[in-house]
Design a protein around this motif. Structure first.
Motif, PDB file in Angstrom:
ATOM      1  N   HIS A 272      18.744   5.158 -14.598  1.00  0.00           N
ATOM      2  CA  HIS A 272      17.579   4.617 -13.897  1.00  0.00           C
ATOM      3  C   HIS A 272      18.009   3.474 -12.991  1.00  0.00           C
ATOM      4  N   GLN A 273      17.570   3.500 -11.750  1.00  0.00           N
ATOM      5  CA  GLN A 273      17.710   2.336 -10.878  1.00  0.00           C
ATOM      6  C   GLN A 273      16.313   1.810 -10.601  1.00  0.00           C
ATOM      7  N   TYR A 274      15.959   0.721 -11.269  1.00  0.00           N
ATOM      8  CA  TYR A 274      14.651   0.108 -11.033  1.00  0.00           C
ATOM      9  C   TYR A 274      14.600  -0.425  -9.598  1.00  0.00           C
ATOM     10  N   ILE A 275      13.433  -0.347  -8.988  1.00  0.00           N
ATOM     11  CA  ILE A 275      13.213  -0.968  -7.672  1.00  0.00           C
ATOM     12  C   ILE A 275      11.786  -1.514  -7.630  1.00  0.00           C
ATOM     13  N   ASN A 276      11.588  -2.649  -6.963  1.00  0.00           N
ATOM     14  CA  ASN A 276      10.222  -3.139  -6.761  1.00  0.00           C
ATOM     15  C   ASN A 276       9.453  -2.115  -5.936  1.00  0.00           C
ATOM     16  N   PRO A 277       8.179  -1.910  -6.255  1.00  0.00           N
ATOM     17  CA  PRO A 277       7.380  -0.926  -5.518  1.00  0.00           C
ATOM     18  C   PRO A 277       7.348  -1.201  -4.009  1.00  0.00           C
ATOM     19  N   GLN A 278       7.353  -0.150  -3.244  1.00  0.00           N
ATOM     20  CA  GLN A 278       7.180  -0.174  -1.775  1.00  0.00           C
ATOM     21  C   GLN A 278       8.329  -0.855  -1.033  1.00  0.00           C
ATOM     22  N   THR A 279       9.482  -1.002  -1.692  1.00  0.00           N
ATOM     23  CA  THR A 279      10.571  -1.733  -1.036  1.00  0.00           C
ATOM     24  C   THR A 279      11.818  -0.868  -0.872  1.00  0.00           C
ATOM     25  N   ASP A 280      11.624   0.439  -0.783  1.00  0.00           N
ATOM     26  CA  ASP A 280      12.783   1.328  -0.653  1.00  0.00           C
ATOM     27  C   ASP A 280      13.511   1.123   0.665  1.00  0.00           C
ATOM     28  N   VAL A 281      12.763   0.764   1.717  1.00  0.00           N
ATOM     29  CA  VAL A 281      13.409   0.627   3.031  1.00  0.00           C
ATOM     30  C   VAL A 281      14.430  -0.517   3.036  1.00  0.00           C
ATOM     31  N   PRO A 282      14.091  -1.710   2.534  1.00  0.00           N
ATOM     32  CA  PRO A 282      15.128  -2.751   2.482  1.00  0.00           C
ATOM     33  C   PRO A 282      16.366  -2.310   1.681  1.00  0.00           C
ATOM     34  N   PHE A 283      16.147  -1.613   0.557  1.00  0.00           N
ATOM     35  CA  PHE A 283      17.277  -1.120  -0.246  1.00  0.00           C
ATOM     36  C   PHE A 283      18.138  -0.165   0.592  1.00  0.00           C
ATOM     37  N   MET A 284      17.484   0.739   1.285  1.00  0.00           N
ATOM     38  CA  MET A 284      18.229   1.709   2.108  1.00  0.00           C
ATOM     39  C   MET A 284      18.961   1.004   3.258  1.00  0.00           C
ATOM     40  N   LEU A 285      18.252   0.071   3.893  1.00  0.00           N
ATOM     41  CA  LEU A 285      18.875  -0.640   5.020  1.00  0.00           C
ATOM     42  C   LEU A 285      20.118  -1.394   4.549  1.00  0.00           C
ATOM     43  N   ALA A 286      19.995  -2.024   3.389  1.00  0.00           N
ATOM     44  CA  ALA A 286      21.139  -2.799   2.895  1.00  0.00           C
ATOM     45  C   ALA A 286      22.308  -1.889   2.517  1.00  0.00           C
ATOM     46  N   MET A 658      12.570   0.980  10.426  1.00  0.00           N
ATOM     47  CA  MET A 658      12.544  -0.481  10.286  1.00  0.00           C
ATOM     48  C   MET A 658      11.800  -0.854   9.010  1.00  0.00           C
ATOM     49  N   TRP A 659      12.004  -2.065   8.569  1.00  0.00           N
ATOM     50  CA  TRP A 659      11.225  -2.598   7.441  1.00  0.00           C
ATOM     51  C   TRP A 659      10.009  -3.336   7.982  1.00  0.00           C
ATOM     52  N   PHE A 660       8.839  -2.961   7.492  1.00  0.00           N
ATOM     53  CA  PHE A 660       7.598  -3.673   7.800  1.00  0.00           C
ATOM     54  C   PHE A 660       7.008  -4.160   6.480  1.00  0.00           C
ATOM     55  N   GLU A 661       6.608  -5.406   6.423  1.00  0.00           N
ATOM     56  CA  GLU A 661       5.939  -5.908   5.223  1.00  0.00           C
ATOM     57  C   GLU A 661       4.613  -5.159   5.057  1.00  0.00           C
ATOM     58  N   LYS A 662       4.196  -4.987   3.804  1.00  0.00           N
ATOM     59  CA  LYS A 662       2.950  -4.254   3.532  1.00  0.00           C
ATOM     60  C   LYS A 662       1.762  -5.225   3.519  1.00  0.00           C
ATOM     61  N   SER A 663       0.585  -4.679   3.717  1.00  0.00           N
ATOM     62  CA  SER A 663      -0.617  -5.535   3.671  1.00  0.00           C
ATOM     63  C   SER A 663      -0.834  -6.052   2.259  1.00  0.00           C
ATOM     64  N   GLU A 664      -0.382  -5.275   1.262  1.00  0.00           N
ATOM     65  CA  GLU A 664      -0.466  -5.690  -0.140  1.00  0.00           C
ATOM     66  C   GLU A 664       0.812  -5.238  -0.821  1.00  0.00           C
ATOM     67  N   ARG A 665       1.372  -6.104  -1.650  1.00  0.00           N
ATOM     68  CA  ARG A 665       2.601  -5.711  -2.360  1.00  0.00           C
ATOM     69  C   ARG A 665       2.774  -6.608  -3.583  1.00  0.00           C
ATOM     70  N   SER A 666       3.311  -6.052  -4.630  1.00  0.00           N
ATOM     71  CA  SER A 666       3.505  -6.806  -5.879  1.00  0.00           C
ATOM     72  C   SER A 666       4.796  -7.627  -5.811  1.00  0.00           C
ATOM     73  N   HIS A 667       5.167  -8.241  -6.938  1.00  0.00           N
ATOM     74  CA  HIS A 667       6.437  -8.949  -7.071  1.00  0.00           C
ATOM     75  C   HIS A 667       6.633  -9.963  -5.942  1.00  0.00           C
ATOM     76  N   GLY A 668       5.575 -10.776  -5.736  1.00  0.00           N
ATOM     77  CA  GLY A 668       5.670 -11.854  -4.757  1.00  0.00           C
ATOM     78  C   GLY A 668       5.252 -11.463  -3.360  1.00  0.00           C
ATOM     79  N   GLY A 669       4.882 -10.233  -3.143  1.00  0.00           N
ATOM     80  CA  GLY A 669       4.465  -9.785  -1.805  1.00  0.00           C
ATOM     81  C   GLY A 669       3.038 -10.228  -1.490  1.00  0.00           C
ATOM     82  N   PRO A 670       2.543  -9.887  -0.284  1.00  0.00           N
ATOM     83  CA  PRO A 670       1.203 -10.296   0.123  1.00  0.00           C
ATOM     84  C   PRO A 670       0.132  -9.830  -0.868  1.00  0.00           C
ATOM     85  N   GLY A 671      -0.797 -10.712  -1.167  1.00  0.00           N
ATOM     86  CA  GLY A 671      -1.922 -10.354  -2.044  1.00  0.00           C
ATOM     87  C   GLY A 671      -1.613 -10.441  -3.525  1.00  0.00           C
ATOM     88  N   SER A 672      -0.331 -10.666  -3.867  1.00  0.00           N
ATOM     89  CA  SER A 672       0.025 -10.607  -5.290  1.00  0.00           C
ATOM     90  C   SER A 672      -0.361 -11.877  -6.044  1.00  0.00           C
TER      91      SER A 672
END
Ligand code: PGD
Ligand code: PGD
Ligand code: 6MO
Length: 821
Positions: A272-286, A658-672
């Motif tokens: 298993h590779q845990y990842i924060n939700p909705q953040t696959d693009v930064p992982f891929m970019l890196a 590209m990476w775009f921030e989401k309107s809502e995101r967990s783990h410290g993201g907008p709205g959390s």
């Protein structure tokens, strides 16, 4: 703009003549024993084929079909669908609408007060409303929305029946795309030349032989392969069993990249590779950054097969756009994976033969085009596209993709269009300046903001002023996002018609409700195994239509009769004549390669087996010769940079991923801060969307205090004083619902799941009303992925939850309408 599942199957039909595999492979399934013969009937479903024992006019018992070696326990829910207390028994009309028609108090829509009418009256009302739309307004005012999972059976495919009858009456608003893969199917033709999501993938035997690493990216195969678009064979499970064995022997490494421990991970016992939700693009970019910096990427492959790497690299290095270098350290802070682990992961991808398999939920989120495009860029840098056991697939979790196709043609369906384009009653094609076709998920916007101009896949769309909607074979009060926003929209609609066999929330919010019968109350045939084209299965009527229900064929023939077109609609043929004709056409199309018995033999035996297809490697031909076998992209090559998309000038989907921030995101993201929990609404383990939710006993095998389960992280739950079995109120600014807590070690902190398809059950019709059963779309937001696809963003959703301590309301979902005598 998009390729529907239907046109995929048409493709299968068209390609069958050219791509025949081996000699004629006729086998007939083991005939039923003499004792069974009189009693057991073959039929099918999205959950697989089965035999049913019928006596005393009732389905008594169901057992899996002998070809299906891995039947799903969802077969146990079938009887409960047929005999559900939620069945629509009679044609019903919303009481207030019955009294006042288009002047009705639409804020009362959803109060569930209905009056029973005769079939003739119901069809007359339906027809009168279609007439009124065409004469009082125009084709722009009518939207007949069939986008969804009609039951199996090629002849009775209900969307076709609705489409043909309504088209014979006049023009109406059309739609493109679907809820499953709206973003994926729009972006991928620009990048790899086909939708990819509905494409056959490399065959499992090749993958099992050649792959050393398999990456399951948001991909829960074991859960999602239980269901197929056509009657499912479950042959992929044989390969998953072999994969499990190879993992145990350390011959293949499988890593699941997912915030959650999936059913597949549990079954395979993989990594298993845990990842924060909705953040696959930064992982891929890196990872792309690592491959670039460490010169591990395949330069030769990029030079030969791809365009636009030069435009992309400056973004990676932080020289353009946001001016941020996409280092593993940068990504780590967003995706929650340590920078060194990101580097290690990147190195692993290129160390040996690696097959990436991407699921669909990561494109059902805001900017869902980006992870799909970026995954293709990563695979391009790895240089393994087109190699056996390497490259990227976007479909292996769906409908037996990866089980080799026999190449046989499946049976065609009932025609969607009028036989003569000009035999419409109303010929007016003037859409009054509105667009005649909209992106499928934007219909609520049409009602709320008619005339608004939006961008979609390179075109400007003017949203039509829809006044009447007709739904068949879909459940928008399950599939669409943001219930309270939908209520506002439904206040503006003049007329809503639903045709279904079960009293869904869509029926509750309709004005005219017509009872169809289930697929087991009609005769039909279907392709057995969607992508594998394993055979043709007979669907024998098990029992007569219950109550006053009718087949969709009969219903729309009655409607066509109201405007004098019944004969043209049916072509003067009965159900069985159609079924026989579709079978015979299929036999003719397969003549050169597959022997099929005459119709009567097929109908008696119940099955024609085309055998197994040959193994195949996706994109191998392109790899072999990229000029002769050019991709369907504008350049014919993989497009890391798309000039076409760049020229659209969109903000949220630009010339490269590209990476775009989401309107809502967990783990410290907008709205959390206010709503810290990410609510994922994945596909149900024991349902197909909302189908089978009405199967009472089967539903009770997973509900908690009669409610839909919400799967929670232990720490999060404990922090809120919640234990398994408690009732929980889940809420955000859009809505509130009750669900039953199930604490599971598979869920990380900040993540919860309610499976999509849970029936919406509001206390009443008012906006903001508590949903008593637990439909996650009470909480999701109705925003588009971007200007490109305008697709659903259901998985961009933050919520909070608390223990429910108030007076517990009854579940309002499953008992049908309140009948006004
Ligand atoms: P189903 O529950 O399958 O959902 O949405 P879809 O509307 O397809 O609804 C089918 C309806 O058609 C049922 O009410 C069924 O009874 C009726 N029906 C079936 N067969 C017949 C027939 O022969 N005749 C008639 N008249 N009616 C029939 C699915 C959609 O939901 C999809 S595909 C996806 S991928 C989306 N997924 C999500 C998600 O992941 N998360 C959220 N929050 N929301 C989603 N919505 C989407
Ligand atoms: P989901 O179950 O929604 O399936 O197929 P799809 O691939 O969309 O999600 C799969 C995985 O994605 C989940 O394990 C989830 O945790 C993970 N995930 C979600 N968000 C993220 C994220 O941001 N990052 C990462 N890395 N992972 C994430 C749906 C497909 O299934 C469709 S569209 C249909 S219509 C069919 N529906 C059903 C169904 O209703 N029921 C069953 N049993 N099977 C189906 N198969 C098909
Ligand atoms: Mo889907």
């Amino acid at each position: 703009m998009s390729i529907s599942r239907r046109s995929f199957l048409k493709g299968l039909l068209a390609s069958s003549g050219a791509a025949l595999v081996g000699p004629g492979l006729l086998q007939v399934a083991h005939a039923a024993t003499a004792e069974e013969a009189g009693k057991w009937k073959v039929s099918g479903s999205h959950w697989g084929a089965f035999r049913a024992r019928v006596y005393a006019g009732k389905v008594q018992e169901i057992k899996p079909f002998n070809v299906d070696k891995y039947p799903t326990d969802m077969l146990n829910g079938i009887k409960g669908i047929i005999y559900s207390p939620s069945r629509i028994r009679y044609p019903m009309v919303r009481y207030e609408w019955y009294l006042n028609r288009d002047k009705s108090d639409t804020t009362k829509r959803g109060d569930n007060r209905f009056i029973r009418v005769t079939w003739d009256e119901a069809i007359t009302l339906f027809h009168d409303e279609l007439e009124r739309m065409q004469t009082q307004y125009g084709p722009w005012a009518l939207h007949a929305g069939s986008t969804g999972w009609r039951q199996t059976g090629q002849f009775h495919a209900c969307g076709n029946h609705m489409a043909r009858a309504i088209a014979m009456h006049g023009y109406s608003v059309n739609k493109v795309g679907d809820y499953s893969t709206g973003a994926g199917q729009t972006i991928m033709p620009y990048v790899l030349g086909t939708t990819e999501v509905y494409a056959q993938g490399s065959s499992w035997p090749v993958i099992l032989k050649e792959s050393k690493t398999i990456i399951l990216w948001a991909d829960d195969l074991v859960k999602n392969l239980q269901v197929g678009w056509n009657c499912e064979t479950h042959e992929s499970f044989e390969y998953l069993e072999q994969l499990k064995d190879k993992i145990a022997k350390k011959e293949i490494r499988v890593i699941s990249i997912d915030p959650v421990v999936t059913k597949t991970q549990d079954y395979l016992d993989c990594e298993h590779q845990y990842i924060n939700p909705q953040t696959d693009v930064p992982f891929m970019l890196a990872m792309a950054h690592t491959l670039y910096k460490e010169e591990l990427y395949d330069k030769k492959f990029i030079d030969t097969y791809a365009l636009g790497f030069e435009e992309f690299v400056p973004y990676l290095l932080g020289e353009t756009k946001d001016k941020v270098e996409k280092t593993p350290e940068w990504a780590s802070a967003i995706c929650g994976i340590k920078a060194d682990d990101i580097r290690e992961f990147a190195r692993l991808l290129v160390k040996q033969r690696t097959q990436i398999m991407v699921g669909w939920s990561i494109q059902r989120q805001q900017h869902g085009e980006q992870p799909y495009w970026m995954a293709a860029v990563l695979a391009t840098m790895m240089g393994q596209i087109g190699l056996p056991g390497g490259g990227i697939s976007y479909s292996h979790h769906y409908s037996s993709v990866g089980v080799s196709s026999t190449g046989a043609a499946g049976p065609g369906g009932f025609p969607r269009n009028p036989d003569k384009p000009d035999n419409r009653i109303h010929k007016n094609q003037d859409f009054n300046g509105y667009s005649s076709t909209i992106p499928v998920a934007r219909w609520v916007d049409c009602i709320l903001e008619p005339g608004k101009k939006i961008q979609a896949n390179g075109a400007t769309i003017t949203l039509p002023d829809v006044k009447m909607m007709v739904f068949s074979g879909c459940n928008p009060w399950h599939h669409h996002q943001d219930r309270n926003n939908m209520k506002k929209a439904f206040h503006k609609l003049e007329t809503v018609v639903s045709i279904d066999f079960t009293w869904t929330a869509t029926c509750r919010f309709s004005d005219i409700v017509l009872p169809a019968c289930t697929q087991w109350e009609r005769n039909d045939l279907d392709l057995y195994g969607s992508y594998s084209a394993r055979g043709v299965i007979a669907m024998h009527k098990l029992v007569d239509p219950l109550f006053q229900s009718k087949t969709d064929f009969e219903i729309f023939a009655l409607l066509a009769g109201k405007f004098g077109q019944q004969q043209d609609y049916t072509r003067g043929k009965t159900e069985m004549q159609w079924v026989e004709e579709l079978y015979n056409d299929c036999a003719t199309a397969n003549k050169a390669g597959f022997e099929m018995p005459d119709f009567n033999t097929f109908w008696k035996e119940g099955f024609v087996d085309f055998g197994k297809g040959e193994d195949w490697v996706r994109q191998a031909d392109f790899r072999e010769d990229p000029e002769i076998n050019a991709l369907g992209t504008p350049s014919g090559f993989i497009e890391i940079f798309s000039r076409k998309i760049d020229r659209y000038g969109y903000k949220e989907c630009q010339g490269h991923p590209m990476w775009f921030e989401k309107s809502e995101r967990s783990h410290g993201g907008p709205g959390s801060d206010k709503h810290p929990i990410w609510l994922q609404s994945c596909h149900p383990n024991k349902r197909l969307h909302s189908q089978m939710c009405d199967s009472q006993q089967f539903r009770e095998t997973y509900t908690v205090k009669g409610r839909e389960p919400i799967y929670l992280n232990a720490q999060d739950a404990q922090h809120r004083g919640i234990k398994s079995g408690d009732l929980v109120r889940v809420f955000n600014l859009r809505g509130q619902l009750l669900a039953g807590a199930v604490i599971s070690k598979n869920y990380p902190t900040g993540v919860a799941r309610i499976e999509e398809g849970a029936w919406y059950a509001p206390i009443d019709e008012s906006i903001g009303s508590l949903d008593t059963y637990g439909d996650p779309n009470t909480l999701t937001q109705d925003i588009p992925t971007s200007e490109l696809a305008q697709a659903t963003s259901a998985n961009t959703c933050q919520v909070e939850y608390e223990k429910f301590t108030g007076k517990v309301p009854a579940v309002t979902a499953f008992n049908g309408p309140n009948e006004v005598a």
